[in-house]
Motif scaffolding. Structure first.
Motif, PDB file in Angstrom:
ATOM      1  N   LEU A   1      46.791  18.861  -0.440  1.00  0.00           N
ATOM      2  CA  LEU A   1      46.705  19.679   0.769  1.00  0.00           C
ATOM      3  C   LEU A   1      45.387  19.449   1.504  1.00  0.00           C
ATOM      4  N   VAL A   2      44.307  19.268   0.750  1.00  0.00           N
ATOM      5  CA  VAL A   2      43.017  18.973   1.380  1.00  0.00           C
ATOM      6  C   VAL A   2      43.082  17.625   2.089  1.00  0.00           C
ATOM      7  N   ASP A   3      43.649  16.646   1.420  1.00  0.00           N
ATOM      8  CA  ASP A   3      43.776  15.318   2.011  1.00  0.00           C
ATOM      9  C   ASP A   3      44.573  15.384   3.314  1.00  0.00           C
ATOM     10  N   GLN A   4      45.700  16.088   3.281  1.00  0.00           N
ATOM     11  CA  GLN A   4      46.548  16.189   4.464  1.00  0.00           C
ATOM     12  C   GLN A   4      45.840  16.947   5.585  1.00  0.00           C
ATOM     13  N   GLY A   5      45.186  18.070   5.227  1.00  0.00           N
ATOM     14  CA  GLY A   5      44.531  18.890   6.238  1.00  0.00           C
ATOM     15  C   GLY A   5      43.397  18.163   6.939  1.00  0.00           C
ATOM     16  N   LEU A   6      42.533  17.491   6.170  1.00  0.00           N
ATOM     17  CA  LEU A   6      41.419  16.771   6.772  1.00  0.00           C
ATOM     18  C   LEU A   6      41.925  15.565   7.569  1.00  0.00           C
ATOM     19  N   ARG A   7      42.919  14.860   7.014  1.00  0.00           N
ATOM     20  CA  ARG A   7      43.439  13.674   7.696  1.00  0.00           C
ATOM     21  C   ARG A   7      44.061  14.038   9.040  1.00  0.00           C
ATOM     22  N   ASP A   8      44.795  15.150   9.078  1.00  0.00           N
ATOM     23  CA  ASP A   8      45.406  15.571  10.341  1.00  0.00           C
ATOM     24  C   ASP A   8      44.348  15.804  11.420  1.00  0.00           C
ATOM     25  N   VAL A   9      43.264  16.465  11.053  1.00  0.00           N
ATOM     26  CA  VAL A   9      42.208  16.758  12.025  1.00  0.00           C
ATOM     27  C   VAL A   9      41.490  15.479  12.444  1.00  0.00           C
ATOM     28  N   VAL A  10      41.127  14.630  11.477  1.00  0.00           N
ATOM     29  CA  VAL A  10      40.386  13.402  11.788  1.00  0.00           C
ATOM     30  C   VAL A  10      41.236  12.448  12.623  1.00  0.00           C
ATOM     31  N   ASP A  11      42.503  12.301  12.249  1.00  0.00           N
ATOM     32  CA  ASP A  11      43.367  11.387  12.996  1.00  0.00           C
ATOM     33  C   ASP A  11      43.553  11.838  14.439  1.00  0.00           C
ATOM     34  N   THR A  12      43.566  13.135  14.658  1.00  0.00           N
ATOM     35  CA  THR A  12      43.806  13.663  16.006  1.00  0.00           C
ATOM     36  C   THR A  12      42.535  13.764  16.829  1.00  0.00           C
ATOM     37  N   HIS A  13      41.443  14.186  16.197  1.00  0.00           N
ATOM     38  CA  HIS A  13      40.234  14.524  16.961  1.00  0.00           C
ATOM     39  C   HIS A  13      39.002  13.698  16.586  1.00  0.00           C
ATOM     40  N   GLY A  14      39.079  12.894  15.557  1.00  0.00           N
ATOM     41  CA  GLY A  14      37.931  12.084  15.169  1.00  0.00           C
ATOM     42  C   GLY A  14      37.054  12.758  14.130  1.00  0.00           C
ATOM     43  N   ARG A  15      36.164  11.975  13.553  1.00  0.00           N
ATOM     44  CA  ARG A  15      35.343  12.483  12.439  1.00  0.00           C
ATOM     45  C   ARG A  15      34.315  13.521  12.873  1.00  0.00           C
ATOM     46  N   GLN A  16      33.900  13.481  14.133  1.00  0.00           N
ATOM     47  CA  GLN A  16      32.927  14.485  14.582  1.00  0.00           C
ATOM     48  C   GLN A  16      33.557  15.865  14.744  1.00  0.00           C
TER      49      GLN A  16
ATOM     50  N   ASP B   1      39.673  30.485  13.806  1.00  0.00           N
ATOM     51  CA  ASP B   1      40.284  29.559  14.759  1.00  0.00           C
ATOM     52  C   ASP B   1      40.258  28.111  14.288  1.00  0.00           C
ATOM     53  N   LEU B   2      39.692  27.845  13.121  1.00  0.00           N
ATOM     54  CA  LEU B   2      39.660  26.476  12.620  1.00  0.00           C
ATOM     55  C   LEU B   2      41.073  25.993  12.288  1.00  0.00           C
ATOM     56  N   ALA B   3      41.297  24.708  12.520  1.00  0.00           N
ATOM     57  CA  ALA B   3      42.595  24.131  12.163  1.00  0.00           C
ATOM     58  C   ALA B   3      42.728  23.950  10.660  1.00  0.00           C
ATOM     59  N   PHE B   4      41.582  23.684   9.990  1.00  0.00           N
ATOM     60  CA  PHE B   4      41.628  23.507   8.533  1.00  0.00           C
ATOM     61  C   PHE B   4      40.258  23.823   7.958  1.00  0.00           C
ATOM     62  N   MET B   5      40.265  24.422   6.757  1.00  0.00           N
ATOM     63  CA  MET B   5      39.021  24.770   6.077  1.00  0.00           C
ATOM     64  C   MET B   5      39.250  24.680   4.576  1.00  0.00           C
ATOM     65  N   VAL B   6      38.338  23.995   3.886  1.00  0.00           N
ATOM     66  CA  VAL B   6      38.386  23.913   2.433  1.00  0.00           C
ATOM     67  C   VAL B   6      37.033  24.343   1.887  1.00  0.00           C
ATOM     68  N   CYS B   7      37.053  25.167   0.839  1.00  0.00           N
ATOM     69  CA  CYS B   7      35.825  25.709   0.268  1.00  0.00           C
ATOM     70  C   CYS B   7      35.774  25.414  -1.229  1.00  0.00           C
ATOM     71  N   VAL B   8      34.636  24.913  -1.681  1.00  0.00           N
ATOM     72  CA  VAL B   8      34.360  24.817  -3.109  1.00  0.00           C
ATOM     73  C   VAL B   8      33.549  26.049  -3.464  1.00  0.00           C
ATOM     74  N   ASP B   9      34.171  26.998  -4.146  1.00  0.00           N
ATOM     75  CA  ASP B   9      33.522  28.291  -4.366  1.00  0.00           C
ATOM     76  C   ASP B   9      34.250  29.036  -5.483  1.00  0.00           C
TER      77      ASP B   9
ATOM     78  N   ALA C   1      39.604  30.169   4.407  1.00  0.00           N
ATOM     79  CA  ALA C   1      39.958  28.809   4.000  1.00  0.00           C
ATOM     80  C   ALA C   1      41.465  28.642   3.879  1.00  0.00           C
ATOM     81  N   ASN C   2      41.889  27.403   3.985  1.00  0.00           N
ATOM     82  CA  ASN C   2      43.268  27.053   3.645  1.00  0.00           C
ATOM     83  C   ASN C   2      43.399  26.747   2.159  1.00  0.00           C
TER      84      ASN C   2
END
Length: 721
Positions: free
Chosen positions: A82-97, A404-412, A422-423
């Motif tokens: 799920l982390v892989d999918q969530g981050l990839r969706d954001v990066v592929d659409t909007h870029g690494r920044q 409002d974030l599209a994706f959030m992952v937390c190590v906690d 977080a998602n």
């Protein structure tokens, strides 16, 4: 019963602990380790509660996944996918920044956090990097970077040998020390006085540390730079300087100091002119002396100027890099040694154009980057061991922005005020299942020392270590996918480390065969092998096996002069008048024209608390560890207040219980940070919720050179609740 030894990971004092566990692995006793050569048996209430923290029933044991407002448990494989999918969706659409990362304070107390934070940031490929450093200590890093060329080259007071210690905005009897690693700080201060030395504390509150001192001087919050300028003026005016190191900019500092007379500075800081002059004379006359300033001076409007002036005074009095003065630790593992001079402002934030420092942007602008549309808008966030909703300025705004974030992952380990957005939450193992080595804190130790703590308890089958969690996140961030083996990451880092070492003139392994060195490394995990390599390449040529054979730690001796080793300025000398700081004096000069405020807010530390992350342990809440607003009784009477008050600032408002006390100067109120747990699922914290002090802080006000948040000297008004 089993006895285990380990370093306490709960604050910067790195105390050695001796734990007793029963046959089921439950901690039955935690005591100070009398055989630790550094802490010598000292323990504080936080360390004594380590077993309760380790077994906290509210700690997350498995990954948690959120769908809407509902949480459910997940397997590790599912969570990483799920982390892989969530981050990839954001990066592929909007870029690494469009991805940001936030690293919290506990990373400094974590072996994995120290080893994998950098690789994770590089793998994400974003400049939107934030951490607790810009809510805490960045002014010291920037001032030392500009003066010595390396932001990690921070001189610490030689507590065990100094004759005179001037301390500003620090309360080590509550904090156990900060950017100055010294177990039993109180004992060391008492020893200073017993040997005939003198301790002077400058603080708006008569703290426990101030009560121990020979002298306490009240100072208006946020004005320490004015006081220090008055000291510098006096040192020059009375010809009291004794510079013992090579410097550039001495005459420029002399010229700049002329206008900052003690009389003018007294009007700004509230310390009488004659006291400012006396401090300068005492510092100059003492056989050895050290000036040490900490969070109260860092989290102020002129934090970087204040930190710069601390070391200007140390240089002018001849106390830089000498026994009894301020010195640079020589740790067994030296991380991140710079090869070229320090520079800040290499890039700027998108919305407010704030400069980076040490590779990160001010946390005070994180909400701006999430809320403001446009190219580069932050749409995904990775947090590691952080709770910025409670620890960063403008906390309620961050609370809203995270929704409002599209994706959030937390190590906690907790579902808390930040991770509830977080998602996916990836919880690290229990404290006693985790190895420990203090990479950063031993760089600021008042005595050279090393200690490794292996895990006390094994991991459950299939349960990843904290290092493996961060390594897998790094593999995902680099595009390797959720199922990628993280082991090659450690091997790549080790290979680069060894190749660099064998090619470095003067290295202990210069010219050696990399394959041979690699084969000699010890450790059951990649993280341990990396530590072993770093120890063997370090200045003492220690090893992981050697530290394992000394479970109580190894004393590496008193601090020694080593300025020539750490200095990496372009001139090869100490830069006494760095241009960015000299330029910022213009902002300080303009401050007297600002209208004075009736009341200002400062923070407060508690001995049994560390920011927001120890409030779910029953023995550490209650008693003196309370979320109250300390206020002078004269202000209570003048304002007609009762047991509670409505506090308003430019940032927001709170209703807070009052604690009248003459230990705080009139015109100043104090509220501890890290509270505000209303609505949390952490049961103990919910029962002692308190209020979020960062409702009152204004994220638009920062210390300009460092970007550090301003938590001290915040203008407020009080009225009856």
């Amino acid at each position: 019963m089993v006895t285990a030894h380990r370093t306490c990971p709960l604050c910067e004092a790195v105390c050695g602990l001796r734990l007793t566990l029963d046959g089921d692995g439950h901690v039955t006793s935690v005591k100070g380790d009398p055989d630790d050569p550094f802490s010598k048996g000292f323990i504080c209430p936080k360390g004594a509660s380590l077993g309760r923290l380790d077994e906290d029933p509210d700690r997350l044991r498995v990954p948690m996944v959120r769908t809407g407002d509902e949480w459910r448990e997940a397997t590790w494989d599912e969570a990483f996918r799920l982390v892989d999918q969530g981050l990839r969706d954001v990066v592929d659409t909007h870029g690494r920044q469009s991805v940001a990362v936030y690293l919290g304070n506990p990373n400094a107390h974590s072996m994995a956090g120290a080893l994998y934070g950098g690789p994770l940031i590089r793998a994400l490929g974003t400049r939107n990097v934030f951490s607790a450093s810009t809510a805490d200590q960045m002014p010291k890093h920037v001032s030392c970077g500009l003066m010595f060329g390396d932001p990690m080259a921070i001189p610490v007071p030689d507590l065990d040998r100094t004759d005179y210690l001037l301390m500003l905005g620090a309360n080590p009897l509550e904090s156990n020390g900060s950017l100055c690693t010294a177990p039993d700080f109180a004992g060391r201060l008492k020893a200073l006085r017993r040997r005939g030395g003198r301790l002077v504390v400058v603080d708006p509150r008569r703290t426990r540390t101030a009560a121990l001192a020979d002298e306490h001087l009240f100072v208006r919050p946020g004005t320490d730079a004015y006081l220090l300028l008055g000291v510098v003026h006096t040192l020059f005016a009375e010809d009291l300087t004794a510079v013992g190191v090579e410097v550039d900019g001495l005459e420029e500092v002399r010229r700049l100091a002329k206008e900052f007379t003690p009389q003018a500075m007294a009007r700004m800081c509230g310390v009488p002119a004659e006291e400012i002059v006396r401090l300068a004379r005492e510092l100059a006359a003492a056989p050895t002396a050290a000036v040490y300033a900490r969070i109260g001076t860092c989290t102020a409007e002129f934090g970087t100027i204040a930190q710069w002036l601390v070391d200007v005074v140390n240089v002018l009095t001849g106390n830089l890099d000498r026994p009894g003065g301020v010195m640079f630790a020589k740790p067994a593992v030296e991380t991140g040694r710079r090869r070229k001079p320090y520079a800040a402002g290499r890039w700027h934030s998108r919305v407010r154009a704030l400069p980076e420092a040490n590779g990160e942007l001010p946390v005070a602008t994180l909400a701006d980057e999430i809320e403001t549309p446009g190219a580069g808008q932050v749409r995904a966030l990775v947090t590691v061991a952080g709770n910025p909703v409670l620890s960063a300025p403008g906390g309620p705004r961050l609370d809203r922005a995270f929704r409002d974030l599209a994706f959030m992952v937390c190590v906690d380990p907790y579902l808390n005020e930040t991770t509830r957005h977080a998602n996916v939450i990836l919880p690290p193992p229990r404290v006693l299942q985790t190895p420990h080595y203090d990479f950063s804190l031993l760089s600021f130790a008042v005595r050279n020392y090393a200690r490794f703590s292996p895990p006390v308890l094994p991991l459950e089958p299939g349960r990843p270590s904290e290092a493996e969690i961060l390594a897998r996140l790094t593999m995902i961030a680099s595009g390797q996918g959720a199922d990628a083996d993280p082991a090659p990451l450690d091997e790549l880092i080790i290979d680069r480390m060894l190749h660099r070492a064998v090619g470095t003139p003067g290295s202990p392994v210069e010219g050696r065969d990399v394959a041979e060195l690699r084969a000699s490394l010890d450790g059951a995990t990649g993280a341990e092998r990396r530590l072993d390599a770093m120890l063997k390449l370090g200045p003492y040529e220690l090893s992981l096996a050697g530290l394992r054979s000394h479970p109580n730690g190894i004393d590496l001796g008193a601090l020694r002069p080593r300025l020539a080793e750490v200095l990496c300025t372009a001139s090869g000398r100490v830069e006494l008048a760095p241009h960015p700081l000299v330029a910022d004096l213009a902002r300080l000069r303009e401050r007297p024209a600002a209208r004075p405020t009736e009341l200002v807010l400062i923070g407060r530390r508690h001995l049994r608390s560390n920011n927001s992350w120890l409030h779910n342990v029953e023995p550490l809440v209650g008693g003196s560890n309370r979320c109250t607003l300390q206020i002078n009784p004269d202000d209570v009477a003048r304002l007609g207040l009762g047991e509670r008050a409505l506090v308003r600032s430019a940032g927001g408002e709170l209703v807070v219980p009052l604690e009248p006390t003459e230990t705080i100067m009139p015109g100043v109120v104090s509220l501890p940070h890290g509270w505000g747990h209303a609505g949390t699922v952490q049961r103990v914290a919910a029962g002692h919720a308190g209020v979020n002090a960062n409702t009152l802080t204004d994220e638009t006000v920062i210390d300009i050179p460092s970007g550090n948040a301003v938590f001290n000297g915040v203008p407020v008004t009080l009225s009856p609740a």
